[in-house]
Design an enzyme around this catalytic site. Structure first.
Site, PDB file in Angstrom:
ATOM      1  N   HIS A   1       0.859  -1.187   0.000  1.00 37.01           N
ATOM      2  CA  HIS A   1       0.000   0.000   0.000  1.00 37.01           C
ATOM      3  C   HIS A   1       0.896   1.238   0.000  1.00 37.01           C
ATOM      4  CE1 HIS A   1      -3.553  -2.214   2.162  1.00 37.01           C
ATOM      5  NE2 HIS A   1      -3.056  -2.914   1.151  1.00 37.01           N
TER       6      HIS A   1
ATOM      7  N   GLU B   1       0.542   4.068   1.507  1.00 32.55           N
ATOM      8  CA  GLU B   1       0.669   4.658   2.845  1.00 32.55           C
ATOM      9  C   GLU B   1       1.708   3.901   3.680  1.00 32.55           C
ATOM     10  OE1 GLU B   1      -3.708   4.857   1.540  1.00 32.55           O
ATOM     11  OE2 GLU B   1      -2.139   3.329   1.591  1.00 32.55           O
TER      12      GLU B   1
ATOM     13  N   CYS C   1      -5.962   2.046   5.736  1.00 34.46           N
ATOM     14  CA  CYS C   1      -6.502   0.850   6.381  1.00 34.46           C
ATOM     15  C   CYS C   1      -5.838   0.692   7.749  1.00 34.46           C
ATOM     16  CB  CYS C   1      -6.248  -0.376   5.503  1.00 34.46           C
ATOM     17  SG  CYS C   1      -4.508  -0.874   5.413  1.00 34.46           S
TER      18      CYS C   1
ATOM     19  N   CYS D   1      -1.990   0.212   7.590  1.00 34.23           N
ATOM     20  CA  CYS D   1      -1.280   1.447   7.249  1.00 34.23           C
ATOM     21  C   CYS D   1      -1.381   2.475   8.369  1.00 34.23           C
ATOM     22  CB  CYS D   1      -1.818   2.015   5.942  1.00 34.23           C
ATOM     23  SG  CYS D   1      -1.462   0.962   4.514  1.00 34.23           S
TER      24      CYS D   1
END
Length: 142
Positions: A58, A60, A88, A91
């Protein structure tokens, strides 16, 4: 929600552009950038879960790792992450651990779920705590 400045909106639009680039590359439509206290872009990332065959890729999380490696604690605390979607849980935890001071996102998790429903999570069975006397040794010795 706090009021966004023109600078916030400009950086958030860049995060959305990065999300479109990730989608165009065949990955999930998510993008993020990290901006220092002076408003300079320090790093940018896109989702690469599919191209890297890595469920943790991801943007992030990648930026939180970058910040932890490259920014002093004081610089991280005044940096802002701009991201196309609310981070999420994985993250968000990484962002907190990296010491970043602020996150600005476009879509909320609830908004994302209406646009792109996720499959039902697989239940996981956890067992523990266990072996306290043994498990505490490496922790206490650190």
């Amino acid at each position: 929600m706090s009021v966004l400045t023109e600078t916030d909106e400009r950086h958030l639009r860049r995060a959305i552009e990065l999300a479109a680039a990730a989608r165009d590359a065949g990955d999930g439509p998510f993008g993020s950038l990290l901006v220092d206290a002076e408003g300079r872009v320090a790093a940018e990332e896109v989702n690469t879960e599919r191209t890297d065959d890595d469920i943790t890729a991801h943007p992030e999380l990648k930026l939180a790792r970058w910040a932890a490696r490259h920014l002093a604690a004081e610089a991280a605390a005044v940096a802002t992450m701009y991201t196309s979607c609310q981070p999420c849980g994985m993250c968000a935890t990484a962002i907190e651990r990296s010491g970043l001071g602020r996150v600005v996102y476009a879509l909320s998790a609830e908004q994302l779920a209406t646009l792109r429903p996720a499959p039902a999570p697989t239940p996981v069975a956890y067992a523990g705590p266990a072996l306290l006397a043994e498990a505490r040794v490496p922790v206490e010795a650190s």
